[in-house]
Design an enzyme around this catalytic site. Sequence first.
Site, PDB file in Angstrom:
ATOM      1  N   GLU A   1      29.892  48.520  42.958  1.00  0.00           N
ATOM      2  CA  GLU A   1      28.426  48.488  42.913  1.00  0.00           C
ATOM      3  C   GLU A   1      27.814  47.512  43.919  1.00  0.00           C
ATOM      4  O   GLU A   1      26.775  47.805  44.504  1.00  0.00           O
ATOM      5  CB  GLU A   1      27.949  48.133  41.501  1.00  0.00           C
ATOM      6  CG  GLU A   1      28.233  49.244  40.500  1.00  0.00           C
ATOM      7  CD  GLU A   1      27.689  48.941  39.113  1.00  0.00           C
ATOM      8  OE1 GLU A   1      26.464  48.860  38.958  1.00  0.00           O
ATOM      9  OE2 GLU A   1      28.496  48.773  38.177  1.00  0.00           O
TER      10      GLU A   1
ATOM     11  N   HIS B   1      55.385  51.303  36.338  1.00  0.00           N
ATOM     12  CA  HIS B   1      56.052  52.537  35.925  1.00  0.00           C
ATOM     13  C   HIS B   1      55.458  53.757  36.601  1.00  0.00           C
ATOM     14  O   HIS B   1      55.781  54.888  36.242  1.00  0.00           O
ATOM     15  CB  HIS B   1      55.994  52.669  34.398  1.00  0.00           C
ATOM     16  CG  HIS B   1      56.687  51.529  33.699  1.00  0.00           C
ATOM     17  ND1 HIS B   1      58.026  51.558  33.370  1.00  0.00           N
ATOM     18  CD2 HIS B   1      56.246  50.299  33.354  1.00  0.00           C
ATOM     19  CE1 HIS B   1      58.369  50.402  32.810  1.00  0.00           C
ATOM     20  NE2 HIS B   1      57.305  49.619  32.795  1.00  0.00           N
TER      21      HIS B   1
ATOM     22  N   LYS C   1      21.066  59.264  37.126  1.00  0.00           N
ATOM     23  CA  LYS C   1      20.291  59.130  35.888  1.00  0.00           C
ATOM     24  C   LYS C   1      19.012  59.975  35.966  1.00  0.00           C
ATOM     25  O   LYS C   1      18.622  60.609  34.984  1.00  0.00           O
ATOM     26  CB  LYS C   1      19.956  57.658  35.617  1.00  0.00           C
ATOM     27  CG  LYS C   1      21.168  56.840  35.128  1.00  0.00           C
ATOM     28  CD  LYS C   1      20.798  55.402  34.742  1.00  0.00           C
ATOM     29  CE  LYS C   1      22.023  54.631  34.258  1.00  0.00           C
ATOM     30  NZ  LYS C   1      21.768  53.246  33.883  1.00  0.00           N
TER      31      LYS C   1
END
Length: 352
Positions: free
Chosen positions: A237, A253, A346
């Site tokens: 951001e 892993h 948004k």
Amino acid sequence: MSTTIDLTRDEIESIDSARQIDDILGMPDHLRDALWRVESANLEPYDAPGGLVVAGMGGSAIGGALARAALGDRASRAIVIARGYALPPWTTPDTTVLCSSYSGNTEETLAVHEAAGALGARRIVATTGGKLADAARAEDVPVIPLPGGFQPRAAVAYSLVVALEVAWLCGAGERLHAEIDVAAAHLEQIVETWGPAAPGDCLSKELARGLLGTIPQIAGSGLTSPIAYRWKTQINENAKMPAFAHELPELDHNEIVGWQGASQLGRFSAVFLDDSDLHPRIRQRIELTRGLIEAEAAGTYRVESIGQNRTERLISLVLLGDLVSLYLAVLRGIDPTPVPAIERLKSALARG
Ligand code: F6R
């Protein structure tokens, strides 16, 4: 893009138009003000056998994850972070749901607030206002008022302290009030060591220069796991860069194998967030992993938290990541504060 600038206050202010740097440096005061705000809300302690759900998104959710890490084995009931539209399916009326939204207008958090009400769970809201404050007041849900004027992500100290205090109030964890006070005092010194007034070769500025032009992979474990995620989101951001977070031992892993092709695909860097209290085998893994990926990486770094208690150590690394992300933005010549992609998304959703 420039590695030659010293990251002095003048250089920072020429790019950081909204002075987010001051919000980051204000973290010690935010910790203390947050304690006062929770106290002023006059909430009585009670026992919630169903544990605590912290519902929120982005900068308003991270405080819950950091609080859970600060508590560590001092948590006595489940503390779960709900990043989305729904409560965990096992939520019961005995669960406390802390709805955390800085703006008070985040649709996911509004949905969880409503769902928790329908279930009859005890709710507490932390916000500056918006629809969430309206809904809470209409239904007599207690509101912890947050101060306005920040980017939600810059209010991280508030969301951390609110989650810690609510965890204590509902019986999910020990009270860390005194520890937070110590952390605030300690952080004031660290701000001097890593802030804009520090020398050009201090750790925070050197790290920002090292990560410039790379895709950072941030690794944490235990206490430092949510901090790694915070670094990633702050780099996204503030510096407007891709960045990724993973945790040890899991990354040993899978991700470790992916590094094999890294240098053919781009410039990747790795930052390992260390803490004196990590399992000794994890600390050994940090060094071994670092050694194994080094040849493929544009840079690898191991940074250790500073301080005695868990909260101060946690907050020291949160501060470092926030500063590094802001310095990276300045080095890239990009204003750290606006987040147009989030705003656009948004608005598009609000149109239906
Ligand atoms: C913006 C930011 C975002 C918001 C998120 C939720 O600074 O960090 O991640 O926190 O979009 O919005 P709020 O916090 O208002 O509920």
